[in-house]
Design a protein around this motif. Structure first.
Motif, PDB file in Angstrom:
ATOM      1  N   UNK B 105      54.044   4.911 -13.273  1.00 53.03           N
ATOM      2  CA  UNK B 105      53.866   5.217 -14.638  1.00 53.03           C
ATOM      3  C   UNK B 105      54.066   6.816 -14.921  1.00 53.03           C
ATOM      4  N   UNK B 106      53.736   7.548 -14.217  1.00 48.74           N
ATOM      5  CA  UNK B 106      54.064   9.077 -14.480  1.00 48.74           C
ATOM      6  C   UNK B 106      55.321   9.400 -14.429  1.00 48.74           C
ATOM      7  N   UNK B 107      56.488   8.567 -13.753  1.00 44.81           N
ATOM      8  CA  UNK B 107      57.707   8.770 -13.954  1.00 44.81           C
ATOM      9  C   UNK B 107      58.291   8.072 -15.060  1.00 44.81           C
ATOM     10  N   UNK B 108      57.924   6.828 -15.245  1.00 48.10           N
ATOM     11  CA  UNK B 108      58.482   5.792 -16.410  1.00 48.10           C
ATOM     12  C   UNK B 108      57.907   6.387 -17.706  1.00 48.10           C
ATOM     13  N   UNK B 109      56.883   6.957 -17.827  1.00 49.28           N
ATOM     14  CA  UNK B 109      56.370   7.442 -19.158  1.00 49.28           C
ATOM     15  C   UNK B 109      56.124   6.376 -20.300  1.00 49.28           C
ATOM     16  N   UNK B 110      55.564   5.122 -19.840  1.00 44.81           N
ATOM     17  CA  UNK B 110      55.371   4.135 -20.779  1.00 44.81           C
ATOM     18  C   UNK B 110      54.351   4.666 -22.059  1.00 44.81           C
ATOM     19  N   UNK B 111      54.256   4.196 -23.031  1.00 44.01           N
ATOM     20  CA  UNK B 111      53.396   4.379 -24.003  1.00 44.01           C
ATOM     21  C   UNK B 111      52.018   3.569 -23.888  1.00 44.01           C
ATOM     22  N   UNK B 112      52.202   2.450 -23.369  1.00 42.54           N
ATOM     23  CA  UNK B 112      50.993   1.414 -22.992  1.00 42.54           C
ATOM     24  C   UNK B 112      51.229   0.624 -21.416  1.00 42.54           C
ATOM     25  N   UNK B 113      50.129   0.560 -20.767  1.00 44.77           N
ATOM     26  CA  UNK B 113      50.207  -0.146 -19.707  1.00 44.77           C
ATOM     27  C   UNK B 113      49.172  -1.461 -19.965  1.00 44.77           C
ATOM     28  N   UNK B 114      49.682  -2.465 -19.898  1.00 44.94           N
ATOM     29  CA  UNK B 114      48.983  -3.944 -20.387  1.00 44.94           C
ATOM     30  C   UNK B 114      48.678  -4.498 -18.722  1.00 44.94           C
ATOM     31  N   UNK B 115      47.462  -4.788 -18.423  1.00 44.09           N
ATOM     32  CA  UNK B 115      47.345  -5.178 -17.190  1.00 44.09           C
ATOM     33  C   UNK B 115      46.235  -6.376 -17.282  1.00 44.09           C
ATOM     34  N   UNK B 116      46.081  -7.221 -16.296  1.00 39.24           N
ATOM     35  CA  UNK B 116      45.314  -8.299 -16.213  1.00 39.24           C
ATOM     36  C   UNK B 116      43.553  -7.749 -15.991  1.00 39.24           C
TER      37      UNK B 116
END
Ligand SMILES: Cc1cc2nc3c(=O)[nH]c(=O)nc-3n(C[C@@H](O)[C@H](O)[C@H](O)COP(=O)(O)OP(=O)(O)OC[C@H]3O[C@@H](n4cnc5c(N)ncnc54)[C@H](O)[C@@H]3O)c2cc1C
Ligand SMILES: Cc1cc2nc3c(=O)[nH]c(=O)nc-3n(C[C@H](O)[C@H](O)[C@H](O)COP(=O)(O)OP(=O)(O)OC[C@H]3O[C@@H](n4cnc5c(N)ncnc54)[C@H](O)[C@@H]3O)c2cc1C
Lengths: 323, 249
Positions: B105-116
């Motif tokens: 995530x720190x490489x991809x830099x998404x605005x959101x992580x949506x997780x179960x």
């Protein structure tokens, strides 16, 4: 050594039974680890709740006092608790697996780099713990390594703490928080008000499923039985998904786990996910028109009947018993 | 906007689970493997956000074995854009899985992580919250409604006693509850397209994060089975036995 911090949840100074369960599990953990049990509270009304909790056996009660903790939010609470773990050198942080416990404890574990066991049901003398997996179809014996560990306990597996002879001292601590890192904001709470007993505290639970067919039928058919028995009302996921009753009433693997003295399942088939939330009840009754329904496999007493006929009859029979 | 969705491969919830006699695990022959139902809800929510905004990217991520490609392909067939499989041949604990996902995530830099909110097999309900802390992001667990406005996100959460609303700036982690949405099925054209979508593999050891498990599972046992009781003939009899035999009313 082996001290246990118990996160004592309360709302505006009042605490639910699950908080006394956490204190009792904390006392057991402290006894087995050769340490003390310290209850920790924060938020509005904390001093009042702390004075009450102090009467239930902890060695000490700590009130975390910081404006950012006035209303519970995971980011601030995790920072404050992590800071307290460092200050006290505690070995275990423990809470009941309520919505707040589940929200907060993993975040705290990550902040401490500590392993976490979710919803344990037993603490063994050798330091291992037992937790259910696979919707309760397997019981895992687990071990947590490292100087600090985080645990949530399943409310149905431990008794509530009882009042002790004397009250523990209450101390106020101002935690150091990195306020710039706190970005969560509380907007509102839409409380579902009910005069009935809490689902996780009631002696009797009457639950309805898809068989009830509508929210209106919950009101006109099931609720009279719930109230005549002085019970809490529960539901299957299917009944919640269909909008018959609020989310908060879902019993099961992914809802609430209950273990009352009497559980009455009405128009519920008995899927494993539902059983995971009620199969430790002392006595189970099932009312279902399908005699093959899996719920009968766990029921002490099964009645094969149309619920729309049986439930009103049951209201009358229970009434008779009282007179 | 880029959204990262972690995906776990789990036994179909309808599967009857049996513990192996030696306590080493569960019997996996005849198990049908699926995407964790809460992760399907997460994928659906990410796709809806992307569709509503008219642009963006939905990236799936798993920490597992080669066989997990199957579930990633299913997620791609639902409509996700690409997938990352972090290959780990030995089971990891929640901290290690969260560290691996946080690194990506720190490489991809998404605005959101949506997780179960929870995997329906191991039932920990931990990884989303751990991820949020590791990234230093806000968290909204047990979401039943998500609303985005500019940089800000408002989430309605299923909590004890009602529904709580919280707000926060992105990036953030959201964990899904059952009522958030109803996931779509993969369409036939979706399945065809999914075959050509990128699925990259990374060895977990190459991430440079701490992996040694601090939670050790010693043994698994089958719980004591509850014995079925008996059928009663009438409501009258039922209430009588509850009164005189079970003594619960
Ligand atoms: C043979 C075997 C041995 C095991 N031994 C151990 C052990 O010694 N210690 C231990 O702690 N665990 C062990 N596990 C279980 C472990 O691998 C769990 O899957 C892990 O701890 C995660 O817990 P969870 O899935 O309950 O997480 P949860 O927090 O319930 O999962 C929440 C969400 O996180 C995401 N997620 C979870 N796992 C992954 C993943 N791998 N990749 C991508 N996203 C994911 C999903 O979106 C899921 O909805 C073992 C498993 C097996 C099969
Ligand atoms: C990820 C996931 C998580 C889940 N979590 C949960 C959970 O936490 N809790 C939960 O409960 N479920 C959960 N489920 C759902 C579960 O698998 C079942 O679908 C659900 O429990 C079924 O609810 P039900 O018994 O009310 O409905 P059904 O299975 O449809 O059963 C209805 C029953 O009512 C009976 N009936 C109908 N009419 C009458 C009548 N007139 N008189 C008498 N009986 C009648 C029928 O014979 C039938 O047995 C989950 C599923 C998944 C995939």
């Amino acid at each position: 050594m082996g001290d246990v911090l118990v996160f004592a949840e309360h709302r505006g100074g009042h605490f639910p039974k699950t908080t006394l369960i956490a204190v009792n599990a904390g006392l057991e953990m402290a006894r087995k680890r050769g340490g003390h049990c310290i209850a920790v509270l924060s938020g509005e009304g904390a001093p009042a709740a702390a004075a009450e909790i102090a009467k239930y056996g902890p060695s000490k009660v700590i009130v975390l006092d910081h404006p950012k903790l006035a209303h519970y939010l995971a980011d601030a609470a995790a920072q404050a608790l992590a800071d307290l773990v460092k200050k006290t050198g505690a070995e275990t942080v423990l809470a009941t697996a309520t919505a707040v416990g589940k929200d907060l404890m993993p975040r705290l574990a990550a902040r401490l780099g500590a392993p976490m066991a979710s919803e344990i049901i037993a603490i063994n003398d050798d330091g291992t713990m037992v937790r259910p997996m696979y919707a309760g179809n397997a019981l895992a014996t687990i071990e947590l390594d490292g100087p600090v560990r985080v645990v949530t306990v399943r409310g149905t597996a431990f008794d509530a703490a009882k009042p002790a002879d004397s009250a523990a001292p209450v101390e106020t601590v101002a935690p150091e928080l990195d306020a710039a890192a706190l970005k969560m904001e509380f907007v509102g709470f839409n409380e579902i008000k009910s005069d009935r007993p809490q689902l996780t505290e009631a002696r009797i639970v009457v639950s309805g499923g898809r068989g009830l067919k509508s929210g209106d039928n919950f009101k006109t058919v099931l609720e009279p039985l719930v109230d005549e028995m002085g019970a809490a009302m529960g539901a299957s996921r299917a009944a919640v998904d269909a909008g018959f009753v609020p989310n908060d009433l879902q019993v099961g693997q992914t809802g609430k786990v209950v273990a009352p003295e009497l559980y009455v399942a009405v128009g519920i088939s008995g899927a494993i996910q539902h059983l995971a939330g009620m199969k430790d009840s002392k006595t189970i009754v099932a009312i279902n028109k399908d005699e093959e329904a899996p719920i009968f496999g766990v029921a002490d007493y099964g009645l094969v009947a149309d619920l729309f006929k049986a439930v009103p009859e049951m209201v009358e029979e229970v009434k008779k018993l009282k007179h | 906007m880029k959204i990262l969705v972690p995906v776990k491969r789990v036994p179909d919830p309808a599967t009857t689970i049996r513990v192996m006699p030696d306590g080493s695990g569960i019997a996996t022959d005849n198990v049908k493997w699926v995407i964790n139902p809460f992760d399907e809800i997460a994928i659906e929510e990410a796709l809806r956000i992307k569709e509503k905004q008219g642009s963006g990217e939905v990236v799936l991520i798993s920490v597992g074995q080669t066989a997990w490609q199957e579930q990633l392909r299913t997620g791609l067939a639902m409509g996700a854009d690409r997938a990352i499989l972090i290959k780990a041949d030995h089971p990891l604990d929640t901290l290690a899985i969260a560290r691996a996902i946080a690194k990506v995530a720190s490489d991809e830099k998404p605005e959101l992580v949506i997780i179960g909110k929870q995997a329906i097999d191991d039932d920990s309900n931990q990884i989303g919250q751990m991820l949020a802390e590791m990234l230093g992001w806000p968290q909204a667990t047990f979401a039943s409604k998500v609303e985005l406005a500019g940089e800000k996100c408002t989430v309605v959460r299923e909590v004890d006693g009602g529904l709580e609303t919280i707000a926060f700036p992105m990036p953030a982690v959201i964990t899904t509850d059952l009522r958030l949405n109803e996931p779509r099925y993969a369409s036939l054209p979706g399945i065809m397209k999914a075959r050509k979508k990128p699925l990259n593999e990374i060895a977990v050891d190459s991430l440079g994060v701490e992996l040694a498990p601090k939670l050790k599972i010693k043994t698994l046992n089958a719980p004591e089975k509850r014995q079925a009781g008996r059928k009663v003939a009438s409501v009258e009899e039922l209430v009588q036995v509850l009164h005189t035999e079970a003594k619960v009313i």
